[in-house]
Structures are given as structure tokens and as C-alpha cells.
Design a protein around this motif. Structure first.
Motif, short mmCIF file in Angstrom:
data_model
loop_
_atom_site.label_atom_id
_atom_site.label_comp_id
_atom_site.label_asym_id
_atom_site.label_seq_id
_atom_site.Cartn_x
_atom_site.Cartn_y
_atom_site.Cartn_z
N TYR A 131 0.97 -1.22 0.05
CA TYR A 131 0.10 0.14 0.00
C TYR A 131 1.03 1.24 0.09
CZ TYR A 131 -4.10 -2.91 1.68
OH TYR A 131 -4.75 -4.15 1.79
N TYR A 132 2.02 1.38 0.66
CA TYR A 132 2.68 2.50 1.08
C TYR A 132 4.08 2.72 0.42
CZ TYR A 132 5.23 5.82 4.10
OH TYR A 132 5.78 7.01 4.50
N TYR A 133 4.73 1.61 0.37
CA TYR A 133 6.04 1.75 0.01
C TYR A 133 6.31 1.47 -1.66
CZ TYR A 133 7.11 0.66 4.88
OH TYR A 133 7.05 0.56 6.20
N GLU A 134 7.38 2.33 -1.91
CA GLU A 134 7.73 2.44 -3.37
C GLU A 134 8.64 1.28 -3.93
OE1 GLU A 134 8.83 6.75 -4.73
OE2 GLU A 134 9.05 6.57 -2.52
N THR A 135 9.42 0.81 -3.00
CA THR A 135 10.22 -0.33 -3.22
C THR A 135 10.04 -1.71 -2.37
OG1 THR A 135 12.17 0.38 -1.87
CG2 THR A 135 11.76 1.36 -4.16
N TYR A 136 8.89 -1.77 -1.95
CA TYR A 136 8.62 -3.12 -1.17
C TYR A 136 7.17 -3.44 -1.13
CZ TYR A 136 7.64 -5.39 3.59
OH TYR A 136 7.29 -6.21 4.38
N GLY A 137 7.01 -4.63 -1.68
CA GLY A 137 5.61 -5.18 -1.94
C GLY A 137 5.72 -6.62 -2.46
N GLY A 138 4.75 -7.21 -2.48
CA GLY A 138 4.69 -8.78 -2.82
C GLY A 138 4.83 -8.96 -4.60
N ASP A 139 4.37 -8.16 -5.42
CA ASP A 139 4.15 -8.42 -6.62
C ASP A 139 5.37 -7.76 -7.41
OD1 ASP A 139 1.84 -9.88 -7.02
OD2 ASP A 139 0.62 -8.10 -6.87
N CYS A 140 6.49 -8.36 -7.08
CA CYS A 140 7.74 -7.93 -7.92
C CYS A 140 8.61 -9.06 -8.02
CB CYS A 140 8.28 -6.72 -7.25
SG CYS A 140 8.82 -7.08 -5.46
N THR A 141 9.81 -8.98 -8.72
CA THR A 141 10.89 -9.83 -8.49
C THR A 141 11.72 -9.86 -7.33
OG1 THR A 141 12.04 -8.60 -10.28
CG2 THR A 141 10.63 -10.24 -10.89
N TYR A 142 12.06 -8.51 -7.09
CA TYR A 142 13.13 -8.20 -5.96
C TYR A 142 12.55 -6.92 -5.30
CZ TYR A 142 16.35 -11.23 -8.32
OH TYR A 142 17.36 -12.13 -8.98
N CYS A 143 12.60 -6.85 -3.91
CA CYS A 143 12.42 -5.52 -3.32
C CYS A 143 13.16 -5.51 -2.16
CB CYS A 143 10.95 -5.55 -2.95
SG CYS A 143 10.26 -6.57 -1.58
N ILE A 144 13.21 -4.34 -1.56
CA ILE A 144 13.86 -3.90 -0.49
C ILE A 144 13.43 -3.76 0.96
CG2 ILE A 144 15.41 -2.18 0.61
CD1 ILE A 144 16.43 -1.55 -2.09
N LEU A 145 13.74 -4.56 1.82
CA LEU A 145 12.84 -4.49 3.06
C LEU A 145 13.25 -3.25 3.92
CD1 LEU A 145 12.41 -8.13 4.19
CD2 LEU A 145 11.04 -7.04 2.67
N PRO A 146 12.43 -2.19 4.27
CA PRO A 146 13.15 -1.22 4.99
C PRO A 146 13.44 -1.38 6.39
CG PRO A 146 10.77 -0.72 4.87
CD PRO A 146 11.14 -2.16 4.07
N ARG A 147 14.12 -0.63 7.16
CA ARG A 147 14.57 -1.09 8.44
C ARG A 147 13.67 -1.27 9.42
NH1 ARG A 147 12.42 2.44 11.81
NH2 ARG A 147 11.99 4.65 10.81
N GLU A 148 12.45 -0.51 9.48
CA GLU A 148 11.36 -0.81 10.30
C GLU A 148 10.95 -2.23 10.36
OE1 GLU A 148 9.48 1.90 7.10
OE2 GLU A 148 11.32 1.54 7.95
#
Length: 421
Positions: free
Chosen positions: A108-125
Motif C-alpha cells: 500500500y505504502y512503499y515504493e520499493t517494497y511489496g509482494g508483486d515484484c521480482t526483487y524488493c528492499i525491506l526497510p529497517r522498520e
């Protein structure tokens, strides 16, 4: 690192983008997504865009990666987390983090973190709040299903009952009580039944109500109580009832029910659920509506004299997710009953935008491949000309018609999906 991702730019504006991810910071983690289960909540998000309560207000300039029922492998760990998380480790996530009173949700909120992608970055929180959860099961799709399963567990825990002797609220469904589930043969309803069947101090009588004969037949085939559990499970076709509330009470010895779940946002269904509540009965409205003005008539006489009550909840807690994963690893619950379709990343947009119109249960997206959304029940027919679907059909048939870890491995091997980088 380059990624492909489905991103939301606004109302019904989903796009499959390819873009570069920045190098991870010392307090971030790079992951490779393998599976993401399409959630009805994401459909609602796509219909509302920036108007959704959890969405970014600036989606047009900073689109969000959708999908939150994800699973994959850790590829690169920032220095801060190297002692806690290992590269190559399977994982899932608790999607929502609350910081300083603000809710941030994957998908919903993150630009580089979500499930419908090949790679993503988990933010520190995500790591700081314990929302990155290692998974030791033998498949990725089960880990993806842990989030909706955790929501079901949360629903059970939100139920409560009272006493005429004191004012204490006793949390959970009534031990050895009666439970009816409306909309029981959709994906969430199926797992609601599955969870009730294994719940040691849960209901002894479970009634599953649905309007689809085909869905009821499938559920009755897949969900059978352990004879030693003492639990009774009944399936009721709402289309065959002249007076559903009275017929459901007859099934319960003429009494109302202790606990009721409503899995469809339909006014008449809510009112029928209210009618079947017994003394101190608890109704859980579990279906998040798109219509913000959805209302229903509740019998206030019963609220006063029979202590009936209503609860609702969205999401789950860290404890719920851990418990869901534990029950899966112990093979005590089988969320695989929820899955009726598989597809690749390229099918995610159309699937998300049309979830209510697609028959069946959960749609599992494998983000590392491109494959049209395909129903498990169609595997055998497709297998006459396609060797992959022939193998998948054999595997699913050996598992009571369900998607399974063996079938998942066949699929990933066919597409040479590398789980190490």
C-alpha cells in the motif's frame, strides 16, 4: 539490482514497471520474491487508489508496489542484520508496521517494497519491529498464505463472551460451542473451517454456509473432521433454504449460535447472521467492504436482553503470524485448500482488478515467471498438449486436487528459477 514490479499510480491504474533498485543501506535487506497471494484487500486498494486509508496520498509521483501476502528468499543482508538473518533463508512478513502512531503497510505504502515484484528492499522498520519472519516449511506458497491465515487466527481471537456473574470478557470462540460461517467456501472461509477443525478448545459444531453448489462440494471433499475430535461439520446451501435463519437454528437443536463469522459484505447476510445469534452470541464481520456506507439492521432488543454483540478487525499481529506458521509447519492446518489458481507476474494486474469476477479461491502469483492465470481444475485438460500441465495435474490429483509443494517445485524447475540470487 533491477526489478519488475506491479505498481499502483491511482484508481484502477496498475502498471508492470521495470526499474533499478538502489543499493541497500546497512539497516535494510534485499529479498527475492517467489510467491504472492492476491488478496481481496488489494482489489479494494486498486478500486480506491489514493482515497484508500492505507495508500500514499502521492501515488502519481511515488507509486506503491502492490501485494502483501508474500514469500521469498533473502538475497543480501545489511550489516546491522547479518547476525539475525541469513542469505538464502526463506521468509514471509507481517505487512503492517506502526511507528509513532502511523500505519505503514507493504503493498500500500512503499515504493520499493511489496509482494508483486521480482526483487524488493525491506526497510529497517520491518526488521526493527520483528516483522520479517523466517519460514522452515517446504514451500513458498504456504508462507504466502500465512498472512491471510494469521488474519483468520486474529478473527478467532477477537471473539469474546461474557458472564452474568461478572463483567469479564472471555476472549475467543466459546469452548465446545456452536459456530456458523457465512460465505464459508470462499478462500478465507475455507481456512476458517480448517482452523476450527484443529482448534483444541474451539467449537464442537461447525456449520458452513455458502451459495455455490460447486464450492460446497469442493469444500466437503477437502475438509473432513477427525473422527476422534468429536467435532461435527455441516455444509448448507443457502439457495436451498426457505428460511435460512430458522433452518440453521433447527440444525443446532432449535438454539441460536455462540459464534458467527460473516465473510461477505452483504447487508442481508449480516442481518441473517444477527438472527441466528444465541444468548451472548458474538458476530464477527470479517469482510471489509468497498462501500464506506454499508449498514445493516441489528436487533437491539437481543443486544440488551440476550447480550448479543458484534466485533470486527482487519489484519493480524506478530503473534498471529508466528502461530500460523507454526501450525503449517506442524501440518495441523492445510491452507492449501484456499488455492484454486496459479499465474505469473504478467497476470497479476488483470487478476487483481477482477478478483471478484474470477471463480474459485486464492490466486497464487509466482513473480519470477510469466504464465497466464490458470485454474488447477484445468490442468488435466491443458496437460493433453502441454507436458508441464500434465505433470502439475498428476501432482495435484495425488494431493486431493490441491496445489502442493511438489507441484510448486515442478513449476519453479520448469522456469529455472534460481533461489540463490
Amino acid at each position: 539490482m533491477q526489478t519488475r514490479a506491479i505498481r499502483l499510480y491511482g484508481k484502477e491504474d496498475l502498471r508492470l514497471d521495470t526499474f533499478e533498485l538502489p543499493p541497500i543501506k546497512e539497516d535494510e535487506i534485499l529479498v527475492k520474491i517467489i510467491s504472492d497471494s492476491v488478496c481481496m484487500s488489494t482489489y479494494k486498494l486498486s478500486k480506491q487508489g489514493a482515497a484508500h486509508k492505507r495508500a500514499r496520498p502521492d501515488l502519481k509521483e511515488r507509486p506503491s508496489v502492490i501485494g502483501h501476502e508474500m514469500s521469498g528468499v533473502i538475497i543480501e543482508t545489511g550489516a546491522k542484520w547479518k547476525d539475525l538473518y541469513q542469505e538464502g533463508q526463506k521468509f514471509t512478513v507481517l505487512p503492517t508496521v506502526t511507528e509513532n502512531g502511523r500505519m505503514k503497510t507493504a503493498g500500500y505504502y512503499y515504493e520499493t517494497y511489496g509482494g508483486d515484484c521480482t526483487y524488493c528492499i525491506l526497510p529497517r522498520e520491518v526488521m526493527e519491529h520483528g516483522c520479517l519472519i523466517p519460514f522452515n516449511g517446504d514451500s513458498f506458497f504456504e508462507a504466502s498464505l500465512s498472512e491471510p491465515t494469521a488474519c483468520i487466527i486474529a478473527g478467532y481471537r477477537r471473539m469474546y463472551h461474557t458472564s452474568e456473574e461478572d463483567h469479564e470478557h472471555r476472549m475467543g470462540v466459546k469452548p465446545q460451542g456452536s459456530l456458523v460461517i457465512f460465505g464459508a467456501c470462499g478462500p478465507m472461509g475455507l481456512e476458517c473451517i480448517d482452523y476450527a477443525l484443529q482448534l483444541e478448545n474451539g467449537p464442537s459444531k461447525i456449520v458452513a454456509v455458502d451459495m455455490s453448489k460447486d464450492r460446497l462440494n469442493r469444500a466437503e471433499k477437502m475438509l473432513v473432521p477427525d473422527p476422534e475430535s468429536g467435532k461435527e461439520l455441516y455444509f448448507v446451501n443457502a439457495n436451498e433454504c426457505r428460511d435460512m435463519a430458522e433452518e440453521l437454528k433447527d440444525l443446532n437443536g432449535g438454539r441460536g449460535y455462540d459464534d458467527v463469522f460473516v465473510y461477505a459484505p452483504v447487508e442481508t447476510l449480516i442481518e441473517q447472521a444477527d438472527r441466528v445469534l444465541g444468548k451472548d452470541g458474538c458476530m464477527n464481520f470479517f469482510a471489509g467492504p468497498v462501500d464506506q456506507s454499508l449498514s445493516a439492521r441489528i436487533n437491539m432488543y437481543n443486544v440488551h436482553y440476550s447480550y448479543t454483540h458484534l466485533v470486527g478487525f482487519t489484519g493480524s499481529t506478530n503473534e498471529d503470524l508466528h502461530d500460523a506458521l507454526k501450525l503449517m509447519e506442524q501440518k495441523r492446518i492445510r491452507p492449501t485448500v484456499m488455492v484454486t489458481h496459479i499465474g505469473g507476474l504478467s497476470s497479476a494486474i488483470e487478476t487483481t482488478l477482477h478478483v471478484p469476477e474470477i471463480p474459485g479461491g486464492k490466486k497464487m502469483i509466482y513473480t519470477q515467471i510469466d504464465l497466464p492465470l490458470t485454474a488447477i481444475e484445468d490442468f488435466a485438460e491443458l496437460g493433453r498438449e502441454n507436458p508441464l500441465f500434465e505433470k502439475l495435474a498428476v501432482s495435484c490429483e495425488a494431493h486431493n486436487g490441491c496445489w502442493n509443494a511438489e507441484a510448486e517445485k515442478i513449476l519453479l524447475d520448469e522456469y529455472n528459477v534460481d533461489l540463490t540470487r
